[in-house]
Enzyme design. Structure first.
Site, short mmCIF file in Angstrom:
data_model
loop_
_atom_site.label_atom_id
_atom_site.label_comp_id
_atom_site.label_asym_id
_atom_site.label_seq_id
_atom_site.Cartn_x
_atom_site.Cartn_y
_atom_site.Cartn_z
N GLY A 112 0.83 -1.19 0.00
CA GLY A 112 0.00 0.00 0.00
C GLY A 112 0.87 1.25 0.00
O GLY A 112 2.04 1.21 0.41
N CYS A 113 0.32 2.36 -0.44
CA CYS A 113 1.14 3.58 -0.57
C CYS A 113 1.62 4.07 0.80
O CYS A 113 2.83 4.20 1.03
CB CYS A 113 0.38 4.66 -1.33
N HIS A 114 0.70 4.35 1.72
CA HIS A 114 1.12 4.78 3.05
C HIS A 114 2.00 3.72 3.71
O HIS A 114 3.03 4.05 4.33
CB HIS A 114 -0.10 5.02 3.95
#
Length: 306
Positions: A112-114
């Site tokens: 995931g990005c975060h």
């Protein structure tokens, strides 16, 4: 020719992967007519015909797509949340799991990005024993609005948009953000961190920060820097000793890049660990292509911007 199929190519991540790959030599991009894009049988044929299939779908649809694959040679790179903590899946962060793990995998879960920023900062420190596995951490993360996909992009780019969009907006207020399970599991943490994601009025870029009290670190800030320096020896994730823009760190500094830059600032008592990257790059399509490059045995930065 390596056959590539992108299931869910109409979304933000899928579109960016297609744009990056469609003119790349040696790749044959399998496509479906618009009227068959969601047809299960057409998707099944395309998925099983592909050497590498990217899933750019909601979680439920990604699980359905995996169930359609019976070709043992098809490698799946899933960009959804569906399989990031699932048994039998390799977490697609080569700098932490190793390139061999990616190269030998048939099922790869794109981070995931975060979560990419958090695990890049925290996982090596837990492994080195500088942060305890039962530590109770906090993380706040600034992201550009493209991370919300087409609906959020449309909201921010609308001529008559809500004035509240002019200022940063915090979300994930219930502390049930979908990235939390992978943030804890990949780092080997017992407790989920307190996570405060914030979307701002800029298109792309991400700045993930984990603050630490010096007394909670089994070492010093110099030990932290040493771990980063020795862990991240490649070209895509790097440790920057002096990332200081006149006393500021911009969340958009790596917008348009597929790299990630880590910093450790502060003093002996209070430390800030920060990862900056593009939520659409190392936080999404760039990471997926990096994993594909490793699978193909070519330089991992091929077709990427660093």
């Amino acid at each position: 020719m390596t056959k590539i199929f992108i299931d869910g190519s109409a979304g933000t991540t899928g579109l960016r992967i297609r744009e990056r790959l469609e003119n790349r030599p040696g790749l044959d991009i399998l496509t479906l007519p618009e009227e068959l894009r969601k047809d299960p049988e057409a998707r099944r044929v395309a998925l099983n015909s592909a050497d590498i299939a990217f899933l750019c779908l909601p979680d439920a649809a990604a699980r359905e797509a995996v169930a359609l694959v019976d070709n043992p040679d098809t490698v799946i790179i899933d960009t959804s949340t569906a399989h990031r903590t699932a048994d039998g899946w390799t977490y697609g962060f080569p700098e932490l799991v190793g390139k061999d793990a990616i190269k030998n995998a048939k099922r790869i879960a794109n981070p995931g990005c975060h979560a990419s920023g958090f695990v890049a900062l925290v996982a090596p420190l837990v492994k080195a024993g500088l942060i305890a596995k039962d530590a109770k951490l906090t993380c706040f993360s600034l992201t550009g609005y493209s991370g919300g996909g087409k609906p959020m992009i449309a909201d921010y780019q609308s001529e008559n948009r809500d004035p509240l969009l002019d200022a940063p907006r915090q979300y994930g207020l219930g502390q049930t953000h979908k990235h939390l399970p992978e943030m804890a599991k990949v780092c080997g943490l017992v407790n989920d961190p307190i996570f405060c994601p914030i979307v701002g009025d800029f298109y792309s870029g991400m700045e993930v920060t984990v603050p630490l009290f010096g007394c909670d670190v089994k070492g010093t800030i110099e030990d932290i820097k040493s771990v980063y320096y020795h862990t991240y020896t490649g070209r895509l994730v790097t440790f920057n000793h002096q990332a200081d823009e006149g006393g500021f760190l911009s969340a958009a500094a790596l917008s348009g890049s597929d790299g990630m830059q880590l910093t450790a600032t502060g003093n002996a008592d209070r430390i800030l660990l920060t990862a900056r990257f593009d939520n659409l790059g190392k936080g999404a399509s760039g990471a997926a292509i990096q994993n594909m490059n490793i699978l193909l045995g070519v330089d991992e930065t091929t077709g990427l911007s660093i």
